[in-house]
Design a protein around this motif. Structure first.
Motif, PDB file in Angstrom:
ATOM      1  N   SER A  17     -45.089  18.197   6.262  1.00 51.44           N
ATOM      2  CA  SER A  17     -46.418  18.177   5.255  1.00 51.44           C
ATOM      3  C   SER A  17     -46.159  16.995   4.244  1.00 51.44           C
ATOM      4  CB  SER A  17     -46.494  19.475   4.587  1.00 51.44           C
ATOM      5  OG  SER A  17     -46.859  20.342   5.462  1.00 51.44           O
ATOM      6  N   GLY A  18     -44.816  17.057   3.562  1.00 49.12           N
ATOM      7  CA  GLY A  18     -44.458  15.898   2.657  1.00 49.12           C
ATOM      8  C   GLY A  18     -44.542  14.403   3.427  1.00 49.12           C
ATOM      9  N   LEU A  19     -43.999  14.294   4.591  1.00 49.93           N
ATOM     10  CA  LEU A  19     -44.293  13.171   5.441  1.00 49.93           C
ATOM     11  C   LEU A  19     -45.711  12.846   5.631  1.00 49.93           C
ATOM     12  CD1 LEU A  19     -41.292  13.646   7.928  1.00 49.93           C
ATOM     13  CD2 LEU A  19     -41.345  12.108   5.902  1.00 49.93           C
ATOM     14  N   THR A  20     -46.645  13.902   5.994  1.00 49.69           N
ATOM     15  CA  THR A  20     -47.869  13.474   6.279  1.00 49.69           C
ATOM     16  C   THR A  20     -48.523  12.857   4.868  1.00 49.69           C
ATOM     17  OG1 THR A  20     -48.109  15.462   7.592  1.00 49.69           O
ATOM     18  CG2 THR A  20     -50.124  14.599   6.731  1.00 49.69           C
ATOM     19  N   ALA A  21     -48.182  13.404   3.512  1.00 52.81           N
ATOM     20  CA  ALA A  21     -48.705  12.996   2.428  1.00 52.81           C
ATOM     21  C   ALA A  21     -48.231  11.653   2.394  1.00 52.81           C
ATOM     22  CB  ALA A  21     -48.319  13.740   1.213  1.00 52.81           C
ATOM     23  N   LEU A  22     -46.904  11.389   2.569  1.00 56.62           N
ATOM     24  CA  LEU A  22     -46.276   9.997   2.406  1.00 56.62           C
ATOM     25  C   LEU A  22     -47.126   9.037   3.288  1.00 56.62           C
ATOM     26  CD1 LEU A  22     -44.235   8.348   1.172  1.00 56.62           C
ATOM     27  CD2 LEU A  22     -42.623   8.661   2.866  1.00 56.62           C
ATOM     28  N   PHE A  23     -47.316   9.324   4.567  1.00 54.09           N
ATOM     29  CA  PHE A  23     -47.961   8.544   5.343  1.00 54.09           C
ATOM     30  C   PHE A  23     -49.350   8.261   4.887  1.00 54.09           C
ATOM     31  CE2 PHE A  23     -50.876   8.123   9.040  1.00 54.09           C
ATOM     32  CZ  PHE A  23     -50.252   6.696   9.559  1.00 54.09           C
ATOM     33  N   MET A  69     -55.515  12.534   4.122  1.00 53.55           N
ATOM     34  CA  MET A  69     -53.678  12.927   4.322  1.00 53.55           C
ATOM     35  C   MET A  69     -53.250  13.184   3.321  1.00 53.55           C
ATOM     36  SD  MET A  69     -53.301  12.382   7.543  1.00 53.55           S
ATOM     37  CE  MET A  69     -53.368  11.560   9.085  1.00 53.55           C
ATOM     38  N   VAL A  70     -53.128  12.428   2.157  1.00 54.16           N
ATOM     39  CA  VAL A  70     -52.404  12.688   1.046  1.00 54.16           C
ATOM     40  C   VAL A  70     -52.894  14.309   0.344  1.00 54.16           C
ATOM     41  CG1 VAL A  70     -52.203  12.054  -1.450  1.00 54.16           C
ATOM     42  CG2 VAL A  70     -52.139  10.412   0.018  1.00 54.16           C
ATOM     43  N   THR A  71     -54.216  14.393   0.331  1.00 51.70           N
ATOM     44  CA  THR A  71     -54.509  15.716  -0.197  1.00 51.70           C
ATOM     45  C   THR A  71     -54.188  16.869   0.744  1.00 51.70           C
ATOM     46  OG1 THR A  71     -56.591  14.646  -1.068  1.00 51.70           O
ATOM     47  CG2 THR A  71     -56.792  17.037  -0.930  1.00 51.70           C
ATOM     48  N   VAL A  72     -54.331  16.818   1.718  1.00 49.31           N
ATOM     49  CA  VAL A  72     -54.087  17.692   2.924  1.00 49.31           C
ATOM     50  C   VAL A  72     -52.530  17.953   3.016  1.00 49.31           C
ATOM     51  CG1 VAL A  72     -54.058  18.435   5.319  1.00 49.31           C
ATOM     52  CG2 VAL A  72     -55.936  17.533   4.377  1.00 49.31           C
ATOM     53  N   GLY A  73     -51.851  17.096   3.207  1.00 49.43           N
ATOM     54  CA  GLY A  73     -50.374  17.222   3.017  1.00 49.43           C
ATOM     55  C   GLY A  73     -49.913  17.890   1.825  1.00 49.43           C
ATOM     56  N   ALA A 103     -51.831  27.715   5.178  1.00 53.22           N
ATOM     57  CA  ALA A 103     -51.163  26.189   5.092  1.00 53.22           C
ATOM     58  C   ALA A 103     -51.049  25.585   6.458  1.00 53.22           C
ATOM     59  CB  ALA A 103     -49.696  26.011   4.591  1.00 53.22           C
ATOM     60  N   ALA A 104     -51.050  26.638   7.475  1.00 51.93           N
ATOM     61  CA  ALA A 104     -51.503  26.038   8.942  1.00 51.93           C
ATOM     62  C   ALA A 104     -52.722  25.821   9.083  1.00 51.93           C
ATOM     63  CB  ALA A 104     -50.882  27.240   9.756  1.00 51.93           C
ATOM     64  N   LEU A 105     -53.879  26.431   8.588  1.00 54.54           N
ATOM     65  CA  LEU A 105     -55.201  26.071   8.812  1.00 54.54           C
ATOM     66  C   LEU A 105     -55.388  24.664   8.161  1.00 54.54           C
ATOM     67  CD1 LEU A 105     -56.870  29.463   8.341  1.00 54.54           C
ATOM     68  CD2 LEU A 105     -56.780  28.125  10.489  1.00 54.54           C
ATOM     69  N   VAL A 106     -54.963  24.505   6.644  1.00 47.60           N
ATOM     70  CA  VAL A 106     -55.203  23.274   5.898  1.00 47.60           C
ATOM     71  C   VAL A 106     -54.584  21.942   6.956  1.00 47.60           C
ATOM     72  CG1 VAL A 106     -54.479  22.146   3.824  1.00 47.60           C
ATOM     73  CG2 VAL A 106     -55.380  24.427   3.759  1.00 47.60           C
ATOM     74  N   ILE A 107     -53.510  22.044   7.037  1.00 43.32           N
ATOM     75  CA  ILE A 107     -52.891  20.891   7.897  1.00 43.32           C
ATOM     76  C   ILE A 107     -53.229  20.715   9.251  1.00 43.32           C
ATOM     77  CG2 ILE A 107     -50.615  21.745   8.638  1.00 43.32           C
ATOM     78  CD1 ILE A 107     -49.407  19.025   7.418  1.00 43.32           C
ATOM     79  N   GLY A 108     -53.624  21.791   9.771  1.00 45.43           N
ATOM     80  CA  GLY A 108     -53.969  21.819  11.387  1.00 45.43           C
ATOM     81  C   GLY A 108     -55.568  21.126  11.430  1.00 45.43           C
ATOM     82  N   ILE A 109     -56.298  21.523  10.416  1.00 43.94           N
ATOM     83  CA  ILE A 109     -57.891  21.283  10.556  1.00 43.94           C
ATOM     84  C   ILE A 109     -58.229  20.212   9.766  1.00 43.94           C
ATOM     85  CG2 ILE A 109     -59.847  21.978   9.989  1.00 43.94           C
ATOM     86  CD1 ILE A 109     -59.318  24.872  10.594  1.00 43.94           C
ATOM     87  N   GLY A 110     -57.216  20.093   8.702  1.00 46.47           N
ATOM     88  CA  GLY A 110     -57.651  18.744   7.434  1.00 46.47           C
ATOM     89  C   GLY A 110     -57.214  17.567   8.167  1.00 46.47           C
ATOM     90  N   THR A 111     -56.166  17.453   9.376  1.00 52.14           N
ATOM     91  CA  THR A 111     -55.389  16.216   9.829  1.00 52.14           C
ATOM     92  C   THR A 111     -56.270  15.846  11.133  1.00 52.14           C
ATOM     93  OG1 THR A 111     -53.862  17.404  10.604  1.00 52.14           O
ATOM     94  CG2 THR A 111     -53.493  16.029   8.288  1.00 52.14           C
ATOM     95  N   ILE A 112     -56.960  16.701  11.467  1.00 52.56           N
ATOM     96  CA  ILE A 112     -57.846  16.780  13.095  1.00 52.56           C
ATOM     97  C   ILE A 112     -56.635  16.634  14.217  1.00 52.56           C
ATOM     98  CG2 ILE A 112     -59.527  15.702  14.182  1.00 52.56           C
ATOM     99  CD1 ILE A 112     -60.633  14.246  11.438  1.00 52.56           C
ATOM    100  N   GLY A 113     -55.753  17.539  13.881  1.00 55.75           N
ATOM    101  CA  GLY A 113     -54.615  17.472  15.049  1.00 55.75           C
ATOM    102  C   GLY A 113     -53.444  16.646  14.613  1.00 55.75           C
ATOM    103  N   PHE A 114     -53.531  15.737  13.826  1.00 56.57           N
ATOM    104  CA  PHE A 114     -52.164  15.001  13.377  1.00 56.57           C
ATOM    105  C   PHE A 114     -51.199  15.816  12.951  1.00 56.57           C
ATOM    106  CE2 PHE A 114     -49.846  12.160  10.309  1.00 56.57           C
ATOM    107  CZ  PHE A 114     -49.530  11.246  11.341  1.00 56.57           C
ATOM    108  N   GLY A 115     -51.476  16.804  12.241  1.00 50.64           N
ATOM    109  CA  GLY A 115     -50.297  17.780  11.749  1.00 50.64           C
ATOM    110  C   GLY A 115     -50.191  18.907  12.614  1.00 50.64           C
ATOM    111  N   PHE A 116     -50.204  18.710  13.898  1.00 49.95           N
ATOM    112  CA  PHE A 116     -50.085  19.851  14.771  1.00 49.95           C
ATOM    113  C   PHE A 116     -48.844  20.507  14.947  1.00 49.95           C
ATOM    114  CE2 PHE A 116     -48.864  21.450  19.187  1.00 49.95           C
ATOM    115  CZ  PHE A 116     -49.792  22.212  19.256  1.00 49.95           C
TER     116      PHE A 116
END
Length: 141
Positions: A17-23, A69-73, A103-116
């Protein structure tokens, strides 16, 4: 009761999740640089796989993706850390399960599958927090 499996999965998901925010931060930095945005737009315009897509609309979507991505991560990272704190020592497994599933719902839905992958890890750890119960020992008098 040891909760090592849940903690390990959650720590891995928190790191991802931190890497997603960094991305997302890197996307923001790239899109704020006009030269980079122009070079990227030119490269995509010459790519035959892109077809006749409207490049301006596509670049607008990419500009919105960075802050998202920053917010969701960060939100999923915070929920994961709360889950780790709640489950450590088997203190509050129900709270931990709720936080991990959120957390699973936030990153799964918020990144539209990128944070699978982190979404799956959070979800498995959350379900394990609910499902695993300490063994009941009988005491004979």
């Amino acid at each position: 009761m040891k909760r090592t499996a849940e903690i390990v999965m959650t720590v891995i998901a928190v790191i991802m999740s931190g890497l997603t925010a960094l991305f997302g931060v890197l996307m923001n930095l790239g899109m704020s640089d006009p030269e980079f945005a122009e070079v990227m737009e030119d490269e995509m315009a010459t790519d035959p796989a892109m077809g006749e897509m409207d490049m301006t609309a596509f670049m607008d979507i990419l500009a919105i993706a960075g802050p998202t991505m920053v917010t969701v991560g960060l939100v999923s990272l915070v929920l994961g850390v709360i889950g780790i704190i709640a489950i450590k020592g088997n203190k509050k497994p129900v709270l931990a399960g709720i936080m991990l599933i959120l957390a699973a719902l936030v990153i799964g839905i918020g990144t539209i599958g990128f944070g699978f992958i982190p979404a799956i890890l959070y979800l498995i750890a959350g379900i394990m927090a609910f499902a695993r119960k300490p063994k009941v020992t009988e005491q004979h008098i």
